[in-house]
Write a protein that holds these residues in place. Structure first.
Motif, PDB file in Angstrom:
ATOM      1  N   HIS A  57       1.091  -0.787   0.026  1.00  0.00           N
ATOM      2  CA  HIS A  57      -0.400  -0.245   0.287  1.00  0.00           C
ATOM      3  C   HIS A  57       0.494   1.246   0.145  1.00  0.00           C
ATOM      4  CE1 HIS A  57      -2.490  -3.164   1.738  1.00  0.00           C
ATOM      5  NE2 HIS A  57      -3.692  -2.406   1.428  1.00  0.00           N
ATOM      6  N   ALA A  58       0.776   2.345  -0.331  1.00  0.00           N
ATOM      7  CA  ALA A  58       1.373   3.852  -0.804  1.00  0.00           C
ATOM      8  C   ALA A  58       0.464   4.712  -0.418  1.00  0.00           C
ATOM      9  CB  ALA A  58       1.866   4.073  -1.494  1.00  0.00           C
ATOM     10  N   GLN A  59       0.649   5.757   0.783  1.00  0.00           N
ATOM     11  CA  GLN A  59       0.327   6.903   0.595  1.00  0.00           C
ATOM     12  C   GLN A  59       0.702   7.867  -0.315  1.00  0.00           C
ATOM     13  OE1 GLN A  59       0.261   6.556   5.602  1.00  0.00           O
ATOM     14  NE2 GLN A  59      -1.704   6.606   4.939  1.00  0.00           N
ATOM     15  N   ILE A  60       0.105   8.136  -1.229  1.00  0.00           N
ATOM     16  CA  ILE A  60      -0.097   9.498  -2.311  1.00  0.00           C
ATOM     17  C   ILE A  60      -0.459  10.566  -2.482  1.00  0.00           C
ATOM     18  CG2 ILE A  60       1.037   9.570  -4.515  1.00  0.00           C
ATOM     19  CD1 ILE A  60       0.519   5.950  -4.707  1.00  0.00           C
ATOM     20  N   LYS A  61       0.364  12.008  -1.868  1.00  0.00           N
ATOM     21  CA  LYS A  61      -0.032  12.845  -2.057  1.00  0.00           C
ATOM     22  C   LYS A  61      -0.487  13.489  -3.816  1.00  0.00           C
ATOM     23  CE  LYS A  61       3.679  15.944  -2.197  1.00  0.00           C
ATOM     24  NZ  LYS A  61       4.836  16.693  -1.797  1.00  0.00           N
ATOM     25  N   LEU A  62      -1.502  14.233  -3.602  1.00  0.00           N
ATOM     26  CA  LEU A  62      -1.751  15.022  -5.190  1.00  0.00           C
ATOM     27  C   LEU A  62      -1.591  16.811  -4.840  1.00  0.00           C
ATOM     28  CD1 LEU A  62      -5.487  12.909  -5.009  1.00  0.00           C
ATOM     29  CD2 LEU A  62      -3.044  12.063  -5.883  1.00  0.00           C
ATOM     30  N   GLU A  63      -1.375  17.020  -5.784  1.00  0.00           N
ATOM     31  CA  GLU A  63      -1.438  18.104  -6.400  1.00  0.00           C
ATOM     32  C   GLU A  63      -2.720  18.658  -7.086  1.00  0.00           C
ATOM     33  OE1 GLU A  63      -0.120  21.397  -5.649  1.00  0.00           O
ATOM     34  OE2 GLU A  63       2.343  20.807  -6.133  1.00  0.00           O
ATOM     35  N   ARG A  64      -2.786  20.352  -6.824  1.00  0.00           N
ATOM     36  CA  ARG A  64      -3.645  21.238  -7.645  1.00  0.00           C
ATOM     37  C   ARG A  64      -3.441  20.836  -9.310  1.00  0.00           C
ATOM     38  NH1 ARG A  64      -2.194  25.303 -10.973  1.00  0.00           N
ATOM     39  NH2 ARG A  64      -0.070  26.162  -9.928  1.00  0.00           N
ATOM     40  N   GLN A  65      -4.715  20.680  -9.332  1.00  0.00           N
ATOM     41  CA  GLN A  65      -4.583  20.348 -10.935  1.00  0.00           C
ATOM     42  C   GLN A  65      -4.148  22.070 -11.876  1.00  0.00           C
ATOM     43  OE1 GLN A  65      -8.581  20.209 -12.580  1.00  0.00           O
ATOM     44  NE2 GLN A  65      -8.167  17.611 -12.059  1.00  0.00           N
ATOM     45  N   PRO A  66      -3.125  21.664 -12.481  1.00  0.00           N
ATOM     46  CA  PRO A  66      -2.441  23.051 -13.743  1.00  0.00           C
ATOM     47  C   PRO A  66      -3.703  23.457 -14.047  1.00  0.00           C
ATOM     48  CG  PRO A  66      -1.666  20.140 -14.897  1.00  0.00           C
ATOM     49  CD  PRO A  66      -2.575  20.039 -13.637  1.00  0.00           C
ATOM     50  N   GLN A  67      -3.482  24.676 -14.975  1.00  0.00           N
ATOM     51  CA  GLN A  67      -4.553  25.716 -15.316  1.00  0.00           C
ATOM     52  C   GLN A  67      -3.966  25.909 -16.867  1.00  0.00           C
ATOM     53  OE1 GLN A  67      -5.920  28.147 -13.157  1.00  0.00           O
ATOM     54  NE2 GLN A  67      -5.258  27.386 -11.311  1.00  0.00           N
ATOM     55  N   ASP A  68      -4.622  26.048 -17.419  1.00  0.00           N
ATOM     56  CA  ASP A  68      -4.187  26.376 -18.835  1.00  0.00           C
ATOM     57  C   ASP A  68      -2.863  26.313 -19.765  1.00  0.00           C
ATOM     58  OD1 ASP A  68      -6.607  28.295 -19.164  1.00  0.00           O
ATOM     59  OD2 ASP A  68      -5.518  28.959 -17.822  1.00  0.00           O
ATOM     60  N   LEU A  69      -2.748  24.870 -19.860  1.00  0.00           N
ATOM     61  CA  LEU A  69      -1.309  24.094 -20.191  1.00  0.00           C
ATOM     62  C   LEU A  69      -1.436  24.470 -21.483  1.00  0.00           C
ATOM     63  CD1 LEU A  69      -1.046  21.004 -18.412  1.00  0.00           C
ATOM     64  CD2 LEU A  69      -0.211  22.888 -18.184  1.00  0.00           C
ATOM     65  N   ASN A  70       0.044  24.745 -21.745  1.00  0.00           N
ATOM     66  CA  ASN A  70       0.163  25.187 -23.167  1.00  0.00           C
ATOM     67  C   ASN A  70       1.007  25.160 -24.049  1.00  0.00           C
ATOM     68  OD1 ASN A  70      -1.833  27.943 -24.871  1.00  0.00           O
ATOM     69  ND2 ASN A  70      -1.239  28.132 -22.188  1.00  0.00           N
ATOM     70  N   VAL A  71       1.156  24.012 -24.896  1.00  0.00           N
ATOM     71  CA  VAL A  71       2.399  23.282 -25.868  1.00  0.00           C
ATOM     72  C   VAL A  71       2.913  23.855 -27.038  1.00  0.00           C
ATOM     73  CG1 VAL A  71       3.072  21.248 -26.769  1.00  0.00           C
ATOM     74  CG2 VAL A  71       1.405  21.744 -24.557  1.00  0.00           C
ATOM     75  N   MET A  72       4.690  24.646 -26.969  1.00  0.00           N
ATOM     76  CA  MET A  72       5.222  24.229 -27.736  1.00  0.00           C
ATOM     77  C   MET A  72       6.246  23.865 -28.370  1.00  0.00           C
ATOM     78  SD  MET A  72       6.440  28.629 -27.144  1.00  0.00           S
ATOM     79  CE  MET A  72       5.822  29.830 -27.657  1.00  0.00           C
ATOM     80  N   VAL A  73       6.492  23.401 -30.153  1.00  0.00           N
ATOM     81  CA  VAL A  73       7.164  22.457 -30.664  1.00  0.00           C
ATOM     82  C   VAL A  73       7.899  23.560 -31.553  1.00  0.00           C
ATOM     83  CG1 VAL A  73       7.589  20.858 -31.889  1.00  0.00           C
ATOM     84  CG2 VAL A  73       5.707  20.203 -30.231  1.00  0.00           C
ATOM     85  N   LEU A  74       9.588  23.286 -30.979  1.00  0.00           N
ATOM     86  CA  LEU A  74      10.284  24.105 -31.665  1.00  0.00           C
ATOM     87  C   LEU A  74      10.925  23.400 -32.601  1.00  0.00           C
ATOM     88  CD1 LEU A  74      10.949  26.843 -28.746  1.00  0.00           C
ATOM     89  CD2 LEU A  74       8.844  27.255 -30.489  1.00  0.00           C
ATOM     90  N   GLY A  75      11.702  24.128 -33.083  1.00  0.00           N
ATOM     91  CA  GLY A  75      12.856  23.228 -34.278  1.00  0.00           C
ATOM     92  C   GLY A  75      14.481  24.226 -33.989  1.00  0.00           C
TER      93      GLY A  75
END
Length: 478
Positions: A222-240
């Protein structure tokens, strides 16, 4: 890959005695034990292809007490146990190659009590990573340890290997999220470690010893696991980019002003294979030598403005040739496929994988030296690089030529391993950033750990597992 020889009769008898005792004396039902060839093959291996599975039996406990019973019987009859989770590892840490009893956590897959004020949830070891992520989401929270195998890997295995993944730059490894553990030691003792507390100054933190121990000290139940607040408005960039130094310049530029949640990289070989596979779209009109995928939260307009200003600065400096940014969550998910689908896509080339890490500052010269080693020794081998540059973790994949047999290819790659790991040692890095040591990295452990350190590891194992029945032969030999 040569199958192991049949077990001696005494070992076979010992296994059979344990199985009979489990059903006759300890109320294990028939569904909790499997000995058919198909099951032994399925549960006796992980994603590695270097060792043939040769398990003696598979046992599926349902409670911590049943795990304890299995361990006590294994000690009594000197039978080795191999823990089994989702078996998605790449170091043969979950391979039963020598007649072991595999202890699978598949039936210990329940999510237990949730503590809202503490943001802690109790889970059994067999809970699948994605299952925990979805539970967190149902509570408007977030479990940030994430990787491509989240849909099949199990929490117990994540703990055993201290799993990392794609969000380590912001959220850290599995270790950072484990607030308590219930374990059955190799001696058969049940320990409740830390019990979920943030503040606990009562001596050695044994919980941390079990995280990353690959089941060599005992079994996590068994494990007791910490959770976090949800990330807000995630944005992704792909750069070359056209040079790896430019990749690092972009990392430094963004990190100086924005808290990134991910910074991944891959090369043009990875893109070639992805495009040929046809599952994802070309990110730009023209190819570049290197690509980065970066992710960040932008819940406020000033953050997005800052991100665009940094991007424009990188373009002006000539570090970035081209780039694209997600406009919504659907587009973000599509861009992530460029990184997440690489392992699956190159799997048809039977890649020889090395999963190493060095300090981020050393990454450019490290990659340059490794490229030189591989190209000078094996000019006909194609190399595919990708990884988590934001935390110094690199995946070196040497692709098998179509004309070469798998055994010959692996033999050739093992020769070059010496030069690769000597370079890792030169930069003070790790021969295994993720997936653990298992059996595949065991011969190379001394490149990352001194003999004195390894002797301390052996001494620790003797305390928890004096009869050496827990995942024997993994990490180091006794």
């Amino acid at each position: 890959m040569t199958p192991t020889t049949a077990q001696p009769t005494s070992e076979t008898n010992a296994v059979q005695t344990i199985l009979s005792t489990l059903t006759d004396t300890h109320n294990f039902d028939p569904t909790q034990i499997k000995t058919d060839a198909e099951s032994l093959e399925h549960w006796g291996k992980d994603w590695t292809k270097h060792f043939a599975p040769a398990a003696a039996a598979i046992v599926f406990p349902k409670t911590t007490e049943q795990v304890q019973t299995i361990v006590l019987l294994a000690n009594e009859h000197n039978v080795v146990l191999t823990p089994s989770g989702g078996r998605t590892g790449l170091s043969a840490g979950a391979v039963a190659a020598n007649g072991e009893i595999v202890v699978s956590m598949d039936k210990m897959n329940q999510i237990g009590q949730f503590y809202p004020a503490d943001r802690i949830v109790e889970v059994e070891a067999g809970v699948v990573t994605q299952q925990l992520q979805e539970f967190a989401e149902s509570k408007d929270l977030y479990y940030p340890v994430d990787f491509a195998s989240a849909g099949s890997s199990q929490i117990g295995g994540n703990i055993g290997t201290n799993a990392g993944g794609i969000k380590v730059i912001r959220y850290g490894m599995t270790r950072q999220w484990i607030m308590g553990l219930t374990v059955v030691t190799g001696k058969g003792d049940i320990l409740h470690l830390n019990r979920g507390m943030v503040k606990n100054a009562t001596g050695y933190d044994l919980r941390q010893l079990f995280i990353g121990s690959e089941g060599t000290l005992g079994l996590v139940t068994h494990a007791q696991i910490k959770l976090e607040r949800q990330p807000q408005d995630l944005n992704v960039m792909v750069l070359g980019m056209d040079s790896f130094n430019d990749v690092m310049n972009v990392l430094y530029a963004f990190q100086a002003q924005i808290d990134l949640t991910a910074f991944e990289f891959f090369d043009d070989v990875a893109i070639d294979k992805l495009m040929a596979h046809g599952q994802v779209q070309e990110p730009f009109e023209s190819r570049t030598k290197f690509y980065t995928l970066l992710e960040f939260e932008a819940p406020y307009e000033p953050i997005m403005d800052k991100a665009m200003a940094i991007f424009e600065h990188c373009m002006e400096q000539g570090w970035v040739v081209d780039g694209v940014m997600s406009q919504n969550l659907t587009q973000a998910a599509e861009l992530w496929k460029l990184r997440e689908y690489i392992s699956e896509t190159i799997s048809v080339f039977t890649p020889y994988k090395n999963d190493v890490s060095v300090l981020i500052s050393h990454v450019p010269t490290f990659i340059e030296e490794i490229d030189h080693i591989v190209s000078s020794n094996y000019p006909d081998f194609e190399v595919c690089w990708f990884g988590h540059i934001g935390d110094g973790n690199l995946h070196l994949n040497i692709l098998k030529p179509e004309s070469m047999s798998k055994d010959d290819f692996f033999a050739e790659c093992q020769v070059v391993n010496k030069y690769v790991f000597e370079t890792v040692q030169k930069y003070g890095g790790s021969v295994s950033a993720e997936h653990g040591v298992g059996m595949t990295k065991k011969p190379y452990l001394h490149y990352s750990r001194s003999e004195t350190e390894i002797n301390y590891l052996r001494d620790i194992k003797k305390v928890f597992d004096p009869n050496n029945i827990m995942n024997r032969g993994k990490i180091f030999d006794m």
